[in-house]
Design a protein around this motif. Sequence first.
Motif, PDB file in Angstrom:
ATOM      1  N   UNK A 150      30.515  23.526  45.931  1.00  0.00           N
ATOM      2  CA  UNK A 150      30.488  22.868  44.631  1.00  0.00           C
ATOM      3  C   UNK A 150      30.800  21.380  44.775  1.00  0.00           C
ATOM      4  N   UNK A 151      30.217  20.581  43.903  1.00  0.00           N
ATOM      5  CA  UNK A 151      30.414  19.131  43.969  1.00  0.00           C
ATOM      6  C   UNK A 151      31.797  18.701  43.491  1.00  0.00           C
ATOM      7  N   UNK A 152      32.505  19.614  42.840  1.00  0.00           N
ATOM      8  CA  UNK A 152      33.903  19.393  42.484  1.00  0.00           C
ATOM      9  C   UNK A 152      34.583  20.747  42.408  1.00  0.00           C
ATOM     10  N   UNK A 153      35.894  20.754  42.325  1.00  0.00           N
ATOM     11  CA  UNK A 153      36.609  22.014  42.329  1.00  0.00           C
ATOM     12  C   UNK A 153      36.249  22.876  41.125  1.00  0.00           C
ATOM     13  N   UNK A 154      35.978  24.152  41.398  1.00  0.00           N
ATOM     14  CA  UNK A 154      35.669  25.099  40.327  1.00  0.00           C
ATOM     15  C   UNK A 154      36.626  26.298  40.371  1.00  0.00           C
ATOM     16  N   UNK A 155      37.787  26.092  41.003  1.00  0.00           N
ATOM     17  CA  UNK A 155      38.762  27.173  41.134  1.00  0.00           C
ATOM     18  C   UNK A 155      38.068  28.394  41.775  1.00  0.00           C
ATOM     19  N   UNK A 156      38.069  29.513  41.077  1.00  0.00           N
ATOM     20  CA  UNK A 156      37.382  30.695  41.590  1.00  0.00           C
ATOM     21  C   UNK A 156      36.267  31.145  40.642  1.00  0.00           C
ATOM     22  N   UNK A 157      35.739  30.220  39.855  1.00  0.00           N
ATOM     23  CA  UNK A 157      34.702  30.540  38.881  1.00  0.00           C
ATOM     24  C   UNK A 157      33.316  30.548  39.543  1.00  0.00           C
ATOM     25  N   UNK A 158      33.111  31.468  40.453  1.00  0.00           N
ATOM     26  CA  UNK A 158      31.909  31.499  41.268  1.00  0.00           C
ATOM     27  C   UNK A 158      31.375  32.920  41.339  1.00  0.00           C
ATOM     28  N   UNK A 159      30.095  33.051  41.035  1.00  0.00           N
ATOM     29  CA  UNK A 159      29.433  34.355  41.057  1.00  0.00           C
ATOM     30  C   UNK A 159      28.281  34.336  42.047  1.00  0.00           C
ATOM     31  N   UNK A 160      27.956  35.518  42.574  1.00  0.00           N
ATOM     32  CA  UNK A 160      26.833  35.670  43.495  1.00  0.00           C
ATOM     33  C   UNK A 160      25.854  36.705  42.945  1.00  0.00           C
ATOM     34  N   UNK A 166      26.290  40.573  42.103  1.00  0.00           N
ATOM     35  CA  UNK A 166      26.967  41.216  43.231  1.00  0.00           C
ATOM     36  C   UNK A 166      28.475  40.988  43.186  1.00  0.00           C
ATOM     37  N   UNK A 167      28.858  39.734  43.035  1.00  0.00           N
ATOM     38  CA  UNK A 167      30.248  39.306  43.140  1.00  0.00           C
ATOM     39  C   UNK A 167      30.559  38.389  41.966  1.00  0.00           C
ATOM     40  N   UNK A 168      31.702  38.576  41.335  1.00  0.00           N
ATOM     41  CA  UNK A 168      32.142  37.650  40.299  1.00  0.00           C
ATOM     42  C   UNK A 168      33.558  37.161  40.625  1.00  0.00           C
ATOM     43  N   UNK A 169      33.915  36.048  40.044  1.00  0.00           N
ATOM     44  CA  UNK A 169      35.231  35.447  40.299  1.00  0.00           C
ATOM     45  C   UNK A 169      35.500  35.304  41.792  1.00  0.00           C
ATOM     46  N   UNK A 170      34.501  34.867  42.490  1.00  0.00           N
ATOM     47  CA  UNK A 170      34.561  34.526  43.921  1.00  0.00           C
ATOM     48  C   UNK A 170      34.643  35.716  44.864  1.00  0.00           C
ATOM     49  N   UNK A 216      28.490  40.956  18.124  1.00  0.00           N
ATOM     50  CA  UNK A 216      29.639  40.685  17.256  1.00  0.00           C
ATOM     51  C   UNK A 216      30.956  40.986  17.948  1.00  0.00           C
ATOM     52  N   UNK A 217      30.872  41.579  19.118  1.00  0.00           N
ATOM     53  CA  UNK A 217      32.078  41.970  19.864  1.00  0.00           C
ATOM     54  C   UNK A 217      32.653  40.768  20.602  1.00  0.00           C
ATOM     55  N   UNK A 218      33.950  40.583  20.477  1.00  0.00           N
ATOM     56  CA  UNK A 218      34.621  39.448  21.126  1.00  0.00           C
ATOM     57  C   UNK A 218      34.350  39.433  22.630  1.00  0.00           C
ATOM     58  N   UNK A 219      34.001  38.271  23.137  1.00  0.00           N
ATOM     59  CA  UNK A 219      33.788  38.107  24.568  1.00  0.00           C
ATOM     60  C   UNK A 219      32.346  38.280  25.019  1.00  0.00           C
ATOM     61  N   UNK A 220      31.478  38.651  24.110  1.00  0.00           N
ATOM     62  CA  UNK A 220      30.089  38.931  24.480  1.00  0.00           C
ATOM     63  C   UNK A 220      29.204  37.712  24.250  1.00  0.00           C
ATOM     64  N   UNK A 221      28.264  37.504  25.148  1.00  0.00           N
ATOM     65  CA  UNK A 221      27.278  36.446  24.978  1.00  0.00           C
ATOM     66  C   UNK A 221      25.923  36.889  25.492  1.00  0.00           C
ATOM     67  N   UNK A 232      35.213  36.393  30.125  1.00  0.00           N
ATOM     68  CA  UNK A 232      36.533  36.965  30.397  1.00  0.00           C
ATOM     69  C   UNK A 232      36.664  37.247  31.877  1.00  0.00           C
ATOM     70  N   UNK A 233      37.153  38.410  32.258  1.00  0.00           N
ATOM     71  CA  UNK A 233      37.376  38.672  33.682  1.00  0.00           C
ATOM     72  C   UNK A 233      36.121  38.506  34.527  1.00  0.00           C
ATOM     73  N   UNK A 234      34.980  38.895  33.987  1.00  0.00           N
ATOM     74  CA  UNK A 234      33.751  38.821  34.772  1.00  0.00           C
ATOM     75  C   UNK A 234      33.126  37.435  34.657  1.00  0.00           C
ATOM     76  N   UNK A 235      32.914  36.958  33.462  1.00  0.00           N
ATOM     77  CA  UNK A 235      32.387  35.618  33.215  1.00  0.00           C
ATOM     78  C   UNK A 235      31.124  35.366  34.019  1.00  0.00           C
ATOM     79  N   UNK A 236      30.186  36.275  33.896  1.00  0.00           N
ATOM     80  CA  UNK A 236      28.926  36.204  34.638  1.00  0.00           C
ATOM     81  C   UNK A 236      27.847  36.936  33.863  1.00  0.00           C
ATOM     82  N   UNK A 237      26.603  36.751  34.328  1.00  0.00           N
ATOM     83  CA  UNK A 237      25.483  37.485  33.740  1.00  0.00           C
ATOM     84  C   UNK A 237      25.406  38.828  34.453  1.00  0.00           C
TER      85      UNK A 237
END
Lengths: 106, 121
Positions: A25-35, A47-51, B30-35, B103-108
Amino acid sequence: DIQMTQSPSSLSASVGDRVTITCRASQSISRYLNWYQQKVGKAPKLLIYAASSLQSGVPSRFSGSGSGTDFTLTISSLQPEDFASYYCQQSYSTLTFGGGTKVEIK
Amino acid sequence: QITLKESGPTLVKPTQTLTLTCTFSGFSLSTSGVGVGWIRQPPGKALEWLALIYWDDDKRYSPSLKSRLTITKGTSKNQVVLTMTNMDPVDTATYYCAHHAYGPIDAFDVWGQGTMVTVSS
């Protein structure tokens, strides 16, 4: 915007090989990284979320690590069904994807 | 089981406006956390995030395309609509919608099959 740079852009490997893909990443993104994995003609699959958290149903040969700016996706023993493209994506701020890594058969 | 499906025109002319609909089931916007988000992929190229709408109607856009995009909840409770104005041949791509778990997942975590859109006169 945060830029995500993957390397390599492609690699050739054999069944059973250990494969590592890097995302920076071009700057720090903590662990907000998905694969994600994408096979030809198909939608991406998470496959992977939150690093480093394995998405439900994903084989344990996939693992992720890293924090800050440098991250890796590792496939411990490459299987025939793993030949695909892989993308990282940051969710720290305005979402961005990396350029992708294509894993091909050697 | 969460499913999503994209629909819309397969061919649009340059300068026209593209309207895509994502019809989903298995969750409520309408559920919290959903996008629900939109992502596109030009042939042979990488994924590009376009827009995201959350359960509370918060909307986020790609900065590079923000002036051309509008994301809304559809008139039907299980739809999300994306409009993109002033289409150009470089916008030719497969367009995906996807469930976003904030939230915990924060991904598609679940994706539609995608719909190919060609921009040509």
